[in-house]
Design a protein around this motif. Structure first.
Motif: not given
Length: 197
Positions: A181-197
């Motif tokens: 979104x405009x004005x927001x920093x977004x970081x996507x952190x990928x982890x090479x493991x199965x996590x959550x649902x």
């Protein structure tokens, strides 16, 4: 999985990305990066599996309705300058899909915080948007409904969406984040493991 290509696609869309082999590495990264901040958490099994609340609360104020369930805590989290959550699914081409019941998580990933972090296990990466929506509705949502103990057909079986009209239905809002979104920093952190649902 071709993380190089996936990260390139997210970065073309304006997201910052990181990749870690193990969840402990991601937890350490965020613990070192975030100090003295007010941090809101979205409802997330992934964050619980990382032990992120415990790690970050040592040097920050962390607000999470999974620890104290109330509308007031959700509202308080909406005033944090940092928001951390996961997603129900992401696409290899760089979109993020989430389904929400109360709207706090999708609201915070759409508006207000200075920075939003998404923690993504390899099980949440899909080929395309159609698969991401399918995974969100027929994998993540039924398992979350079952975990929350709501009275819905999907919670009973934990297998798929029944397109119900139950008053306790948790699938009420679906968002597709195509760009930060405009004005927001977004970081996507990928982890090479199965996590959550």
């Amino acid at each position: 999985m071709n993380y190089t290509e996936i990260r390139k696609n997210f970065e073309k869309h304006g997201f910052i990305t990181n990749l870690f082999a193990k969840k402990e590495e991601a937890t350490e990264y965020l613990s070192n990066k975030l100090q003295g901040r007010a941090i809101g958490f979205g409802g997330s099994v992934t964050l619980k599996e990382l032990g992120l609340y415990e790690a970050l609360q040592q040097n920050n104020v962390v607000i999470w309705h999974n620890k104290v369930a109330s509308l007031e805590i959700r509202q308080l989290a909406s005033h944090a300058s940092i928001y951390i959550t996961s997603a129900n699914a992401v696409t290899e081409s760089g979109e993020i899909v989430n389904i929400d019941g109360t709207g706090n998580r999708v609201a915070m990933t759409s508006f207000h915080p200075e920075t939003c972090y998404y923690i993504i296990g390899k099980n949440k990466v899909t080929k395309n948007l159609e698969q991401a929506i399918d995974r969100s509705k027929n994998v993540a949502a039924p398992l979350n409904a079952k975990r929350l103990g709501v009275k819905t057909p999907c919670a009973v079986n934990g297998d798929k969406c029944y397109h119900c009209n139950s008053p306790e239905r948790i699938c009420r809002i679906t968002t597709i984040i195509e760009r930060p979104p405009l004005g927001m920093n977004c970081e996507v952190i990928f982890i090479d493991e199965e996590l959550g649902y």
